[in-house]
Scaffold this motif. Structure first.
Motif, PDB file in Angstrom:
ATOM      1  N   SER A  15      34.457  25.349 -38.042  1.00 37.01           N
ATOM      2  CA  SER A  15      35.783  25.262 -37.460  1.00 37.01           C
ATOM      3  C   SER A  15      35.649  25.151 -35.947  1.00 37.01           C
ATOM      4  O   SER A  15      35.456  26.131 -35.245  1.00 37.01           O
ATOM      5  CB  SER A  15      36.592  26.498 -37.842  1.00 37.01           C
ATOM      6  N   VAL A  16      35.696  23.907 -35.467  1.00 40.65           N
ATOM      7  CA  VAL A  16      35.425  23.634 -34.050  1.00 40.65           C
ATOM      8  C   VAL A  16      36.396  24.383 -33.145  1.00 40.65           C
ATOM      9  O   VAL A  16      36.012  25.005 -32.172  1.00 40.65           O
ATOM     10  CB  VAL A  16      35.507  22.111 -33.779  1.00 40.65           C
ATOM     11  N   GLY A  17      37.675  24.351 -33.551  1.00 35.67           N
ATOM     12  CA  GLY A  17      38.703  25.000 -32.735  1.00 35.67           C
ATOM     13  C   GLY A  17      38.388  26.458 -32.509  1.00 35.67           C
ATOM     14  O   GLY A  17      38.351  26.932 -31.376  1.00 35.67           O
ATOM     15  N   ALA A  18      38.117  27.164 -33.582  1.00 39.06           N
ATOM     16  CA  ALA A  18      37.877  28.596 -33.482  1.00 39.06           C
ATOM     17  C   ALA A  18      36.629  28.886 -32.664  1.00 39.06           C
ATOM     18  O   ALA A  18      36.617  29.763 -31.800  1.00 39.06           O
ATOM     19  CB  ALA A  18      37.752  29.206 -34.868  1.00 39.06           C
ATOM     20  N   ALA A  19      35.561  28.081 -32.904  1.00 38.69           N
ATOM     21  CA  ALA A  19      34.306  28.325 -32.177  1.00 38.69           C
ATOM     22  C   ALA A  19      34.509  28.115 -30.687  1.00 38.69           C
ATOM     23  O   ALA A  19      34.073  28.913 -29.866  1.00 38.69           O
ATOM     24  CB  ALA A  19      33.217  27.403 -32.705  1.00 38.69           C
ATOM     25  N   ALA A  20      35.219  27.029 -30.345  1.00 40.23           N
ATOM     26  CA  ALA A  20      35.421  26.725 -28.929  1.00 40.23           C
ATOM     27  C   ALA A  20      36.236  27.833 -28.261  1.00 40.23           C
ATOM     28  O   ALA A  20      35.939  28.266 -27.171  1.00 40.23           O
ATOM     29  CB  ALA A  20      36.121  25.378 -28.775  1.00 40.23           C
ATOM     30  N   LEU A  21      37.245  28.304 -28.987  1.00 38.15           N
ATOM     31  CA  LEU A  21      38.111  29.321 -28.436  1.00 38.15           C
ATOM     32  C   LEU A  21      37.337  30.590 -28.120  1.00 38.15           C
ATOM     33  O   LEU A  21      37.476  31.174 -27.059  1.00 38.15           O
ATOM     34  CB  LEU A  21      39.237  29.620 -29.442  1.00 38.15           C
ATOM     35  N   SER A  22      36.461  30.981 -29.040  1.00 45.84           N
ATOM     36  CA  SER A  22      35.764  32.250 -28.857  1.00 45.84           C
ATOM     37  C   SER A  22      34.728  32.153 -27.737  1.00 45.84           C
ATOM     38  O   SER A  22      34.274  33.162 -27.235  1.00 45.84           O
ATOM     39  CB  SER A  22      35.098  32.678 -30.152  1.00 45.84           C
ATOM     40  N   SER A  23      34.316  30.941 -27.350  1.00 43.53           N
ATOM     41  CA  SER A  23      33.307  30.810 -26.296  1.00 43.53           C
ATOM     42  C   SER A  23      33.918  30.581 -24.919  1.00 43.53           C
ATOM     43  O   SER A  23      33.203  30.399 -23.955  1.00 43.53           O
ATOM     44  CB  SER A  23      32.341  29.678 -26.626  1.00 43.53           C
ATOM     45  N   ASP A  24      35.247  30.559 -24.853  1.00 44.69           N
ATOM     46  CA  ASP A  24      35.875  30.515 -23.538  1.00 44.69           C
ATOM     47  C   ASP A  24      35.666  31.866 -22.870  1.00 44.69           C
ATOM     48  O   ASP A  24      35.653  32.891 -23.541  1.00 44.69           O
ATOM     49  CB  ASP A  24      37.390  30.289 -23.663  1.00 44.69           C
ATOM     50  N   LEU A  25      35.495  31.841 -21.557  1.00 48.15           N
ATOM     51  CA  LEU A  25      35.446  33.105 -20.816  1.00 48.15           C
ATOM     52  C   LEU A  25      36.813  33.271 -20.159  1.00 48.15           C
ATOM     53  O   LEU A  25      37.297  32.351 -19.505  1.00 48.15           O
ATOM     54  CB  LEU A  25      34.329  33.057 -19.776  1.00 48.15           C
ATOM     55  N   THR A  26      37.442  34.423 -20.369  1.00 48.02           N
ATOM     56  CA  THR A  26      38.779  34.583 -19.801  1.00 48.02           C
ATOM     57  C   THR A  26      38.860  35.758 -18.838  1.00 48.02           C
ATOM     58  O   THR A  26      38.335  36.838 -19.086  1.00 48.02           O
ATOM     59  CB  THR A  26      39.852  34.773 -20.899  1.00 48.02           C
ATOM     60  N   VAL A  27      39.491  35.478 -17.721  1.00 47.58           N
ATOM     61  CA  VAL A  27      39.771  36.493 -16.703  1.00 47.58           C
ATOM     62  C   VAL A  27      41.268  36.736 -16.798  1.00 47.58           C
ATOM     63  O   VAL A  27      42.059  35.802 -16.664  1.00 47.58           O
ATOM     64  CB  VAL A  27      39.407  35.961 -15.299  1.00 47.58           C
ATOM     65  N   ASN A  28      41.626  37.971 -17.106  1.00 44.96           N
ATOM     66  CA  ASN A  28      43.020  38.253 -17.417  1.00 44.96           C
ATOM     67  C   ASN A  28      43.630  39.262 -16.440  1.00 44.96           C
ATOM     68  O   ASN A  28      43.330  40.444 -16.519  1.00 44.96           O
ATOM     69  CB  ASN A  28      43.096  38.755 -18.868  1.00 44.96           C
ATOM     70  N   ASN A  29      44.424  38.760 -15.505  1.00 42.59           N
ATOM     71  CA  ASN A  29      45.208  39.607 -14.615  1.00 42.59           C
ATOM     72  C   ASN A  29      44.372  40.634 -13.843  1.00 42.59           C
ATOM     73  O   ASN A  29      44.747  41.802 -13.746  1.00 42.59           O
ATOM     74  CB  ASN A  29      46.272  40.321 -15.452  1.00 42.59           C
ATOM     75  N   VAL A  30      43.253  40.168 -13.287  1.00 49.07           N
ATOM     76  CA  VAL A  30      42.301  41.099 -12.668  1.00 49.07           C
ATOM     77  C   VAL A  30      42.679  41.448 -11.224  1.00 49.07           C
ATOM     78  O   VAL A  30      42.985  40.578 -10.415  1.00 49.07           O
ATOM     79  CB  VAL A  30      40.865  40.506 -12.731  1.00 49.07           C
ATOM     80  N   GLU A  31      42.678  42.738 -10.957  1.00 47.89           N
ATOM     81  CA  GLU A  31      42.842  43.236  -9.588  1.00 47.89           C
ATOM     82  C   GLU A  31      41.552  43.918  -9.172  1.00 47.89           C
ATOM     83  O   GLU A  31      40.988  44.689  -9.945  1.00 47.89           O
ATOM     84  CB  GLU A  31      43.990  44.258  -9.517  1.00 47.89           C
ATOM     85  N   VAL A  32      41.080  43.614  -7.977  1.00 47.35           N
ATOM     86  CA  VAL A  32      39.842  44.226  -7.486  1.00 47.35           C
ATOM     87  C   VAL A  32      40.094  44.919  -6.156  1.00 47.35           C
ATOM     88  O   VAL A  32      40.792  44.380  -5.292  1.00 47.35           O
ATOM     89  CB  VAL A  32      38.722  43.170  -7.316  1.00 47.35           C
ATOM     90  N   VAL A  33      39.557  46.126  -6.021  1.00 49.06           N
ATOM     91  CA  VAL A  33      39.606  46.827  -4.730  1.00 49.06           C
ATOM     92  C   VAL A  33      38.182  47.128  -4.274  1.00 49.06           C
ATOM     93  O   VAL A  33      37.296  47.369  -5.095  1.00 49.06           O
ATOM     94  CB  VAL A  33      40.390  48.164  -4.795  1.00 49.06           C
ATOM     95  N   TYR A  34      37.963  47.064  -2.969  1.00 50.23           N
ATOM     96  CA  TYR A  34      36.702  47.507  -2.368  1.00 50.23           C
ATOM     97  C   TYR A  34      36.935  48.864  -1.720  1.00 50.23           C
ATOM     98  O   TYR A  34      38.006  49.107  -1.159  1.00 50.23           O
ATOM     99  CB  TYR A  34      36.228  46.516  -1.301  1.00 50.23           C
ATOM    100  N   HIS A  35      35.939  49.712  -1.806  1.00 48.10           N
ATOM    101  CA  HIS A  35      35.993  51.044  -1.184  1.00 48.10           C
ATOM    102  C   HIS A  35      37.259  51.817  -1.572  1.00 48.10           C
ATOM    103  O   HIS A  35      37.786  52.591  -0.763  1.00 48.10           O
ATOM    104  CB  HIS A  35      35.897  50.929   0.348  1.00 48.10           C
ATOM    105  N   ASP A  36      37.748  51.569  -2.782  1.00 52.85           N
ATOM    106  CA  ASP A  36      38.939  52.245  -3.325  1.00 52.85           C
ATOM    107  C   ASP A  36      40.242  51.947  -2.598  1.00 52.85           C
ATOM    108  O   ASP A  36      41.293  52.412  -3.014  1.00 52.85           O
ATOM    109  CB  ASP A  36      38.738  53.777  -3.369  1.00 52.85           C
ATOM    110  N   ILE A  37      40.206  51.195  -1.496  1.00 49.66           N
ATOM    111  CA  ILE A  37      41.473  50.971  -0.783  1.00 49.66           C
ATOM    112  C   ILE A  37      41.781  49.515  -0.454  1.00 49.66           C
ATOM    113  O   ILE A  37      42.941  49.134  -0.359  1.00 49.66           O
ATOM    114  CB  ILE A  37      41.574  51.788   0.540  1.00 49.66           C
ATOM    115  N   ILE A  38      40.736  48.698  -0.256  1.00 47.81           N
ATOM    116  CA  ILE A  38      41.012  47.326   0.185  1.00 47.81           C
ATOM    117  C   ILE A  38      41.238  46.447  -1.042  1.00 47.81           C
ATOM    118  O   ILE A  38      40.284  46.093  -1.747  1.00 47.81           O
ATOM    119  CB  ILE A  38      39.828  46.763   1.003  1.00 47.81           C
ATOM    120  N   GLN A  39      42.494  46.109  -1.308  1.00 50.32           N
ATOM    121  CA  GLN A  39      42.762  45.264  -2.470  1.00 50.32           C
ATOM    122  C   GLN A  39      42.539  43.800  -2.114  1.00 50.32           C
ATOM    123  O   GLN A  39      43.105  43.297  -1.149  1.00 50.32           O
ATOM    124  CB  GLN A  39      44.189  45.458  -2.988  1.00 50.32           C
TER     125      GLN A  39
END
Ligand code: ADP
Ligand code: MG
Length: 284
Positions: A15-39
């Motif tokens: 099932s090409v569709g399913a295989a392709a879907l599972s191999s996507d890498l997804t970044v979902n709504n990511v927030e990153v802070v440095y030193h606990d304060i710098i967003q």
């Protein structure tokens, strides 16, 4: 239209569709802070489609490197962390894994500034990439020399004495020795002669086509990145402000004005300024 039922094959194709879907890498709504304060990242979502080359564009300080670090687990040494959101790949939640496990899951980053082991030879650098012991490293070395013929002419040369472009090829080759499924490249064109930049991008494209390797490439050089990718995202101020097929982005007037254009007064506008300026013009 007539619906014709094809004869059933004896072996069901995967099932090409399913295989392709599972191999996507997804970044979902990511927030990153440095030193606990710098967003720095303010809710970044993007998809690195399986078998595609995806580019992430933006000017200096937009948050591109931080996005790559959030994917590859390299935030920790920088005292940064993911405060919100997830990164996932093939059922693994990368955002709750340590860097070495992320590499084992098949996601490998080539850091900005192509950090090769300067005192080791070219070949020793490549062998150092075979850390996971996947495949046969001798065969893998030959593969790297086939992809990057320049490297094969300097196997015994100390890496520190090779040019910037050669070190970039070496850094990519070393990453490929770990048999990644997703390769993350941070500004491969930085400080490299244009001809070599084109060669590097062509090699990456070829490896992508031949092996199905997924690539996420971060670039300030929008032209070269859009020419050599399938899909692109534009980032500004820790957010994705635009996305689309690379060809469409390359011909988009806002992207052109922002990346290629300079205003009448000689200033370069921010992407948001360009967009709101257009909007204002339209309504006035
Ligand atoms: N280790 C760090 N500690 C604190 N701030 C950082 C660190 N790394 C990056 N930043 C800040 O995060 C912002 C985005 O940086 P970066 O992700 O490197 O952007 P880009 O790669 O798009 O140039 C910048 O303002 C930068 O100063
Ligand atoms: Mg950067």
């Amino acid at each position: 239209m007539t619906a014709v039922t094809p004869p059933q094959p004896h072996i069901q194709p995967p099932s090409v569709g399913a295989a392709a879907l599972s191999s996507d890498l997804t970044v979902n709504n990511v927030e990153v802070v440095y030193h606990d304060i710098i967003q720095v990242l303010r809710g970044v979502s993007l998809t690195v489609r399986a078998g595609r080359v995806t580019s992430l564009l933006g000017t200096n300080g937009a948050g591109k490197t931080t996005t790559l670090r959030a994917i590859s687990g390299l935030l920790k040494p920088e005292n940064g962390k993911i405060r919100e959101g997830t990164v996932s790949f093939e059922g693994h939640t990368l955002s709750s894994m340590v860097g070495s496990d992320i590499v084992k899951s098949g996601v490998v980053q080539v850091p900005e500034g192509r950090r090769v082991f300067k005192h080791l030879s070219v070949e020793e650098n490549l062998r150092a990439g075979a850390i996971l012991g996947r495949g046969n490293w001798r065969d893998d070395l030959e593969r790297m020399y086939a992809y990057f013929p320049k490297l094969s002419t300097m196997k015994d040369k100390q890496a520190g004495y090779t040019s910037g472009g050669e070190q970039q090829m070496l850094a990519i080759g070393r990453a490929l020795m770990a048999h990644p499924r997703v390769l993350l490249l941070d500004e491969p064109s930085l400080g490299i002669a244009p001809l070599l930049v084109q060669e590097i991008f062509e090699n990456v494209r070829r490896i992508n086509r031949e092996t199905g390797l997924s690539v996420l490439v971060v670039e300030q050089n929008a032209n070269v990145a859009l020419r050599n990718s399938d899909y692109g995202y534009v980032m500004e101020g820790g957010r994705i402000v635009m996305e689309g097929d690379s060809a469409e982005l390359a011909s988009n007037p806002d992207v052109k004005e922002f990346y290629l254009g300079v205003t009448e007064h000689g200033n370069r506008k921010s992407f948001r300024e360009v967009k709101s300026y257009k909007r204002r013009k339209r309504w006035m």
